[in-house]
Design an enzyme around this catalytic site. Structure first.
Site, PDB file in Angstrom:
ATOM      1  N   ARG A 176       0.822  -1.214   0.000  1.00 37.58           N
ATOM      2  CA  ARG A 176       0.000   0.000   0.000  1.00 37.58           C
ATOM      3  C   ARG A 176       0.858   1.267   0.000  1.00 37.58           C
ATOM      4  NH1 ARG A 176      -2.325  -3.628  -1.129  1.00 37.58           N
ATOM      5  NH2 ARG A 176      -4.288  -4.476  -0.358  1.00 37.58           N
ATOM      6  N   SER A 253     -10.897   0.915   3.345  1.00 38.73           N
ATOM      7  CA  SER A 253     -10.180   0.530   4.563  1.00 38.73           C
ATOM      8  C   SER A 253      -9.441   1.740   5.127  1.00 38.73           C
ATOM      9  CB  SER A 253      -9.192  -0.596   4.255  1.00 38.73           C
ATOM     10  OG  SER A 253      -9.876  -1.750   3.822  1.00 38.73           O
ATOM     11  N   GLU A 354      -4.587   4.428   6.146  1.00 42.82           N
ATOM     12  CA  GLU A 354      -4.309   4.193   4.732  1.00 42.82           C
ATOM     13  C   GLU A 354      -4.552   5.443   3.888  1.00 42.82           C
ATOM     14  OE1 GLU A 354      -5.802   1.171   1.205  1.00 42.82           O
ATOM     15  OE2 GLU A 354      -5.504   0.422   3.225  1.00 42.82           O
TER      16      GLU A 354
END
Length: 362
Positions: A176, A253, A354
């Site tokens: 990520r 998320s 995130e």
């Protein structure tokens, strides 16, 4: 193929010109000092240079699906990237390479690749946002990451004032993450993806997806079947945008899965005694990636958990923090802090956000 620069501005783009809430999937965020739009790839560097001449901060915003914007808004220029389209730039018997404009809606692109019989991103169906955002956080889901198919990125280098083409290695992809994340130096203009000519998906890697498809992990299925199954799974978790469903007013998320070294993972397991084995996956160098959703739930924050001031954990997905009715960025961040601190107190693991936080902090 459509013109890589062509796209009209839609009515939705101008839904709330006074506040950035109208341009984010969270529907949160105050007003910018100035809002400008680029509808062609070559307009993006020009408009960035104009903003830089005013000596004020610049925020580049496309799909708005991975940003949390302060209630106070942004004290500078916000550039809306609305370039659109893709073209084939290389091909052979086995594969094609497509060059995609940064503003192209990601799920529209995935649908087009599935229809064309190009395999490689079908398990990334249903993800909101734009194609240009995908390399920034190395978007991944259901066993696929864009790092597996991205061969290059064209970007405007705000340090040198020049357009540069970066290889996949120069993008420094990680879990990520990439060289672009939390770094304002580069603005993505186009992305090149190499996709296989195949009517079948890549081997299914994710157990939940394999069960939904009725196959074994490692099997391949028709592209359309993989796409439909992924979209159905995502919709069941409130991860496909639906204006009638407040569970989809999120950034997906909110926390990444923590990656622990062997010692930290063993300490977490000891703290989790009596709760069952924490879901985890082995990583590089002996590290272990642990399910953030499991940690959150076992720390006392289940689906539907209500935070202050109109925000809550999604009723469908533990990792999604949602703006229900009348929420604010301050309230959302307060809930995120409560969850982060609660997980750390219970398990000793630190959760990291995130999304990109704009003019605010966790």
């Amino acid at each position: 193929m459509p013109d890589v620069n062509a796209r009209p501005i839609t009515a939705a783009d101008a839904a709330d010109p006074a506040r950035l809430a109208g341009y984010t999937t969270l529907r949160l965020g105050g007003a910018p000092r100035r809002l400008v739009t680029a509808t062609r790839t070559d307009e993006i560097p020009a408009k960035l240079r104009e903003a830089e001449l005013r000596d004020e901060p610049v925020l580049v915003l496309a799909g708005g699906s991975n940003v949390v914007v302060a209630d106070e808004g942004f004290p500078g220029t916000v550039l809306l990237v609305r370039s659109r389209g893709f073209e084939v730039v290389a091909e052979d018997e086995a594969a094609v390479t497509i060059r995609v404009a940064a503003g192209e809606p990601w799920d529209d692109l995935v649908a087009a690749t599935v229809e064309a019989g190009w395999s490689g991103v079908e398990c990334l169906s249903g993800i909101p946002g734009s194609a240009g955002a995908t390399p920034i956080q190395n978007v991944g889901a259901y066993g696929q990451e864009v790092a597996e198919t991205v061969t290059g990125v064209e970007a405007y280098d705000r340090l040198t004032g020049e357009v540069t083409r970066m290889s996949a290695a120069e993008c420094a992809f990680g879990y990520r993450s990439s060289v672009f994340k939390y770094n304002d130096r580069w603005t993505v203009l186009t992305v090149d993806f190499r996709l296989l000519r195949s009517t079948l998906s890549a081997p299914v890697r994710y157990a939940e997806l394999a069960r939904a498809l009725g196959v074994q992990v490692g099997d391949r299925v028709p592209l359309a079947d993989a796409r439909a199954a992924v979209r159905a799974l995502r919709a069941g978790k409130g991860m496909v945008l639906d204006p009638t469903d407040p569970d989809t007013r999120s950034v997906g998320s909110f926390f990444t899965n923590p990656v622990l070294d062997a010692e930290a993972y063993q300490a977490l397991r000891e703290r989790a005694a009596g709760l069952g084995e924490p879901p985890s996956w082995p990583g590089a160098g002996g590290t272990v990636k642990v399910s953030a959703a499991w940690l959150i739930d076992k720390s006392g924050y289940p689906k539907g958990y209500q935070g202050p001031g109109g925000v809550a954990i999604s009723s469908k997905h533990t990792l999604a923090l949602t703006n229900r009715d009348g929420g604010s960025t301050d309230a959302l961040l307060a809930l995120a802090r409560e969850i982060r601190d609660g997980v750390h107190d219970r398990f000793g693991a630190t959760l990291h956000p995130e999304p990109v936080l704009v003019n605010c902090a966790l």
